[in-house]
Design an enzyme around this catalytic site. Structure first.
Site, mmCIF file in Angstrom:
data_model
loop_
_atom_site.group_PDB
_atom_site.id
_atom_site.type_symbol
_atom_site.label_atom_id
_atom_site.label_comp_id
_atom_site.label_asym_id
_atom_site.label_seq_id
_atom_site.Cartn_x
_atom_site.Cartn_y
_atom_site.Cartn_z
ATOM 1 N N GLY A 1 -5.571 -26.741 1.673
ATOM 2 C CA GLY A 1 -5.001 -26.348 2.954
ATOM 3 C C GLY A 1 -4.198 -27.434 3.641
ATOM 4 O O GLY A 1 -3.533 -27.175 4.637
ATOM 5 N N CYS B 1 3.064 7.565 -6.641
ATOM 6 C CA CYS B 1 1.917 7.495 -7.543
ATOM 7 C C CYS B 1 0.641 8.055 -6.931
ATOM 8 O O CYS B 1 -0.360 8.192 -7.616
ATOM 9 C CB CYS B 1 1.684 6.048 -7.988
ATOM 10 S SG CYS B 1 0.955 5.019 -6.694
ATOM 11 N N CYS C 1 2.575 0.206 -8.922
ATOM 12 C CA CYS C 1 2.896 1.611 -8.663
ATOM 13 C C CYS C 1 3.308 2.298 -9.973
ATOM 14 O O CYS C 1 2.882 3.413 -10.257
ATOM 15 C CB CYS C 1 4.016 1.713 -7.626
ATOM 16 S SG CYS C 1 4.383 3.390 -7.091
ATOM 17 N N CYS D 1 0.914 6.892 -1.485
ATOM 18 C CA CYS D 1 2.224 6.613 -2.072
ATOM 19 C C CYS D 1 2.825 7.919 -2.583
ATOM 20 O O CYS D 1 2.186 8.652 -3.332
ATOM 21 C CB CYS D 1 2.065 5.624 -3.222
ATOM 22 S SG CYS D 1 3.573 5.379 -4.173
ATOM 23 N N CYS E 1 4.046 2.521 -2.463
ATOM 24 C CA CYS E 1 3.446 1.230 -2.768
ATOM 25 C C CYS E 1 4.503 0.151 -2.598
ATOM 26 O O CYS E 1 5.643 0.304 -3.032
ATOM 27 C CB CYS E 1 2.980 1.168 -4.223
ATOM 28 S SG CYS E 1 1.636 2.253 -4.621
HETATM 29 ZN ZN LIG Z 1 2.582 3.928 -5.663
#
Ligand SMILES: [Zn+2]
Ligand SMILES: Nc1ncnc2c1ncn2[C@@H]1O[C@H](COP(=O)(O)OP(=O)(O)OP(=O)(O)O)[C@@H](O)[C@H]1O
Ligand SMILES: [Mg+2]
Lengths: 377, 276
Positions: free
Chosen positions: A68, A281, A326, A278, A320
Site C-alpha cells: 500500500g 448472457c 460475458c 445482462c 456485463c
Molecule cells: Zn453478460
C-alpha cells in the site's frame, strides 16, 4: 498536439527520457509499424532498456515489501500519452517474459482501442502471446476493472493508476500527505467520509474507494468500482498498481488485508443491480453497465446509469462490463466465477444479488457530485 | 494536584551559540543574540499548572508567548531548536522527548491547543462540524452517529448555531471560528487546553462573549487552561495565576490579583499602568 517522436526511431526515445514529451495515443500504431518493418532490430526486448526494467522491478519489490506504500520510480516516456496507461505498460513490460500470456482490458473490454494498442506493443516487442481469457493470462493489465473470474496465485494484475494518493482530494500538498502516510495520520480522510455522510446520508464514493492496506497504509485501489474493491482483500493474486505520470508504483501482495474505510454504522456497500441482468448472457451476478439500444456495451463508460430510464423512447438495457466473461456466459449460462479452480464458493467480490442482502442500488453518478464538491474547496 | 510541570523551557530560532542565553533577556533588552544573531524566543521558563487551574501568560508582542505555548502543547516546530522538560501527571519522562505516536495520542486526548492563527488550527474548507469531528475521528471514533451527536453537543456547549454545523468554516464569522476551535479543543475531554490569543481579530463585544463562553465551559468541565494573551484584560478575566514575559523570559509570576494590584517588576508596572 506534439510531434510524433516515433518517426525519429528508438534513438529519439532514448534521448527524450527525461523530457517526458507526451505523444498522441494513435502514434503507437506508427511506432508499431516501424517495429514491424524492422522486426525487433533496434528495440530492446520488451521495448524498455534493461536498466529501466530493473528499476521498475526494484520499485515493485519494494512495493510488495511495504503493501500500500507508494514507491517512486523513474517513469520513462512511452509511445502513449501519459495518462493512457504508461505506468501500467512499463510495469507489464518489466515483468513479461516470452513464455507469458498477456491480457489487457480497458473498463472491462479487451476490444477497446487502448487495450488493443497496449496488447500489440507487448506482442511485438516482447514476443508474448496475448489472450482475452482472464483465466489463461499470466499478466493482466487493466484500467478501471478487476475481472469477474477469480484470479489465482499464478497471476499478476497490473492496474493503471491516474491519481495515486487518496489524500490529494483533501489536501493538494504531496509533502504534507507524505507526512500523513508516514504517521498513518488519516483524520482528514475520515472527515471527508464524515462530510460525505452529512451530505448524502451514506458514503458516496463511486470509484477509487479508499482502503486501508494491511492495517497500515491508506491506498487508492485505482478507479475500480466498489464492486471490485473487496476482490483485493486476502486475494491469491498479486496486484501491482502503477502510475506513469506520477511515477509511483504500489502493490497489494497476495493474502493482504484490504479494508474499505467506513463507519461502524455506515458500512461499505457495493453497487447493486436489483432485477437487472445482462441482456446478452443473462448474468445477474456481474458488474453491469447500462447500454442503450443504439450504443454497444463497449461504448458505455460505466458511470452513466441513471439517465433515460424513464424515457420511453430509449429502451435501457444492461450488459456485463467484463466482455470476455460475458462471452463465456453466453456459451455456458451458469458458469461459476471460480469454474477454473479446484475449489468452489471462492470469495470474490459481491455475491449474487439473489443470495445477497437485497440492498437498494447505489447511485453510480454520485462521485460526480462528490468530486465537484471536492474540487471547489 | 500538579497536572503539568515545566522546567527550563527554551526555543531558539537560528544556529545558537554559547553566549546566546547570557546575551539575551530583559536585562539585555533583546531576545536576539548579538554574537550569532539567533532569536532566543523563550528560555529558562519554569511553570506549573494544577488540575482545573487557569494560568495566564502575558507579554508584549514578540516576547515569546506563542513559542512557550507551543512547547507546552507539544506542538512540533521544525524551524526551532527546543529544550527543557515537561512532565505531565504521573507519566514518567519528558513529554518533549516522546515519539510521534505518543505525542499524537496526547494531542488528540489529554492536551489541546487553540492556535493563535485560525488557519493553523482549522481546515477552512471543511464544515465547522467536520473540523470538530476531525478531533474525534483522529482519536479513533468510528461510529458516525456518536461523532454526530458529540459534535452537536459541542456546538451547543460553545454556543454556535446548530444550523451552521454543515456549512464550510470559511463562511463562519471570526467569533464563530474561534468557537469552533474551542469546541474542537474540548472534543475529547482533555485535561488541559492551551489557548493562544483566543480573541485575536475579534471586535471587543465579540471578544467578551467568546471569553464568557470559554470561562463557563472551562469551569463546567473543570479543564485546566493556559491562556496566552498580550491583553491584560483577557488574562485578568480568566487566569488564577499569571506569568509576565519579556524578551523571552518570565519576569514575574504570581496570583493574577496580586500581580494586578502589586506588580513587583518594573515592566509589569508599566504594562499595567499603560492599560489602566
Ligand atoms: Zn453478460
Ligand atoms: N519561525 C520563526 N523563525 C524565526 N523567528 C521566529 C519564528 N517564530 C517566532 N520567531 C521570533 O521569536 C520571538 C518570539 O515569538 P513569539 O511568536 O513566541 O512571540 P509572541 O509573544 O507570541 O508574540 P505575539 O504577541 O506577536 O503573538 C519573536 O522575536 C519572533 O520574531
Ligand atoms: Mg503569539
Amino acid at each position: 498536439m506534439t510531434e510524433d517522436i516515433t518517426e525519429a526511431g528508438p534513438a529519439a526515445v532514448e534521448d527524450d527520457r527525461d523530457g517526458g514529451t507526451p505523444v498522441p495515443t494513435d502514434s503507437v500504431s506508427v511506432a508499431l509499424d516501424t517495429v514491424q518493418g524492422d522486426g525487433l532490430a533496434g528495440y530492446n526486448y520488451a521495448y524498455l532498456d534493461e536498466h529501466t526494467k530493473r528499476e521498475v522491478r526494484r520499485a515493485m519489490l519494494k512495493a510488495v515489501a511495504i503493501p500500500g506504500h507508494q514507491v517512486p520510480y523513474a517513469s520513462r516516456p512511452m509511445p502513449l500519452a501519459r495518462g493512457w496507461g504508461t505506468g501500467g505498460i512499463q510495469a507489464s513490460l518489466s515483468i513479461l517474459g516470452p513464455d507469458d500470456r498477456f491480457k489487457v482490458i480497458d473498463q472491462g473490454a479487451d476490444e477497446s482501442v487502448n487495450a488493443a494498442n497496449i496488447r500489440r506493443l507487448a506482442e511485438r516487442t516482447a514476443a508474448v502471446e496475448t489472450t482475452t481469457d482472464s483465466t489463461a493470462a499470466d499478466v493482466i493489465q487493466t484500467r478501471h476493472r478487476i475481472p469477474e473470474e477469480v484470479l489465482t496465485d499464478d497471476q499478476i494484475l497490473v492496474l493503471q493508476v491516474p491519481i495515486t494518493d487518496p489524500l490529494r482530494k483533501i489536501d493538494g500538498s504531496d509533502a504534507a500527505n507524505r507526512r500523513r502516510h508516514a504517521h498513518a495520520n488519516y483524520g482528514k480522510m475520515w472527515v471527508h467520509l464524515y462530510e460525505n455522510v452529512v451530505e448524502y446520508g451514506e458514503i458516496n464514493i463511486a470509484a477509487a474507494y479508499p482502503v486501508m492496506v494491511a492495517g497500515r497504509y491508506l491506498m487508492s485501489p485505482s478507479p475500480i468500482p466498489r464492486w471490485d474493491t473487496e476482490k483485493l482483500d486476502d486475494a491469491d493474486h498479486l496486484s501491482i498498481l502503477a502510475a506513469g505520470r506520477e511515477a509511483r508504483i504500489y502493490a497489494v501482495p497476495p493474502h493482504t488485508d484490504v479494508d474499505p474505510l467506513a463507519f461502524e454504522d455506515r458500512e461499505f456497500t457495493v453497487e447493486r443491480f436489483p432485477d437487472q441482468a445482462c441482456h446478452a448472457c443473462g448474468s445477474s451476478d456481474t458488474f453491469l453497465v447500462e447500454v442503450s439500444e443504439t450504443a454497444g456495451p463497449e461504448a458505455d463508460d460505466g458511470t452513466d446509469d441513471e439517465s433515460g430510464t424513464d424515457d420511453a423512447a430509449f429502451e435501457t438495457r444492461y450488459a456485463c462490463n467484463d466482455t470476455s466473461f460475458c462471452a463465456k456466459r453466453r456459451e455456458t449460462p451458469d458458469l461459476p466465477k471460480d469454474h477454473h479452480l479446484d475449489r468452489s464458493g471462492v470469495d470474490w467480490g459481491p455475491a449474487t444479488p439473489d443470495h445477497g442482502d437485497g440492498e437498494p442500488r447505489d447511485d453510480l453518478d454520485s462521485e460526480a457530485g462528490a468530486s465537484q464538491r471536492g474540487d471547489s474547496t | 494536584m500538579t497536572l503539568l510541570e515545566a522546567e527550563g523551557l527554551r526555543t531558539v530560532y537560528g544556529e545558537g551559540c554559547s553566549a546566546c542565553l547570557d546575551a539575551t533577556g530583559p536585562a539585555e533588552g533583546t531576545n536576539q543574540c548579538p554574537h550569532c544573531g539567533s532569536v532566543v524566543a523563550c528560555a529558562e521558563a519554569d511553570l506549573s499548572v494544577a488540575a482545573g487551574e487557569v494560568l495566564g501568560i502575558v507579554g508584549e508582542s514578540g516576547s515569546g508567548k506563542s513559542s512557550l505555548a507551543e512547547l507546552l502543547a507539544l506542538e512540533h516546530n521544525p524551524d526551532a531548536t527546543t529544550g527543557g522538560t515537561v512532565s505531565y501527571g504521573d507519566r514518567p519522562g519528558n513529554l518533549l522527548d516522546v515519539d510521534y505516536q505518543t505525542r499524537h495520542d496526547l494531542r488528540t486526548g489529554e492536551i489541546a491547543l487553540v492556535h493563535q492563527h485560525i488557519r493553523d488550527g482549522l481546515t477552512l474548507d471543511f464544515t465547522g462540524g467536520g473540523n470538530v469531528a476531525e478531533k474525534l475521528l483522529s482519536a479513533g471514533w468510528r461510529s458516525y452517529a456518536d461523532v454526530r451527536e458529540r459534535v452537536e453537543e459541542l456546538f451547543a456547549e460553545t454556543e454556535i448555531p446548530l444550523d451552521r454545523m454543515d456549512d464550510p468554516t470559511h463562511t463562519y464569522s471570526g467569533g464563530m471560528q474561534r468557537r469552533v476551535q474551542i469546541a474542537r479543543a474540548l472534543a475529547t475531554d482533555p485535561d488541559l487546553i492551551v489557548l493562544d490569543e483566543p480573541t485575536t481579530g475579534l471586535d471587543v463585544s465579540i471578544q467578551a462573549r467568546v471569553l464568557d463562553t470559554f470561562r463557563r465551559v472551562q469551569r463546567e468541565e473543570g479543564v485546566a487552561a493556559i491562556v496566552v494573551s498580550h491583553d491584560l484584560g483577557v488574562v485578568r478575566l480568566l487566569a488564577d495565576r499569571t506569568l509576565v514575559m519579556r524578551h523571552g523570559r518570565v519576569v514575574e509570576s504570581g496570583l493574577t490579583d496580586r500581580i494586578m494590584e502589586d506588580p513587583h517588576h518594573n515592566y509589569t508596572q508599566t504594562l499595567i499602568n499603560s492599560v489602566l
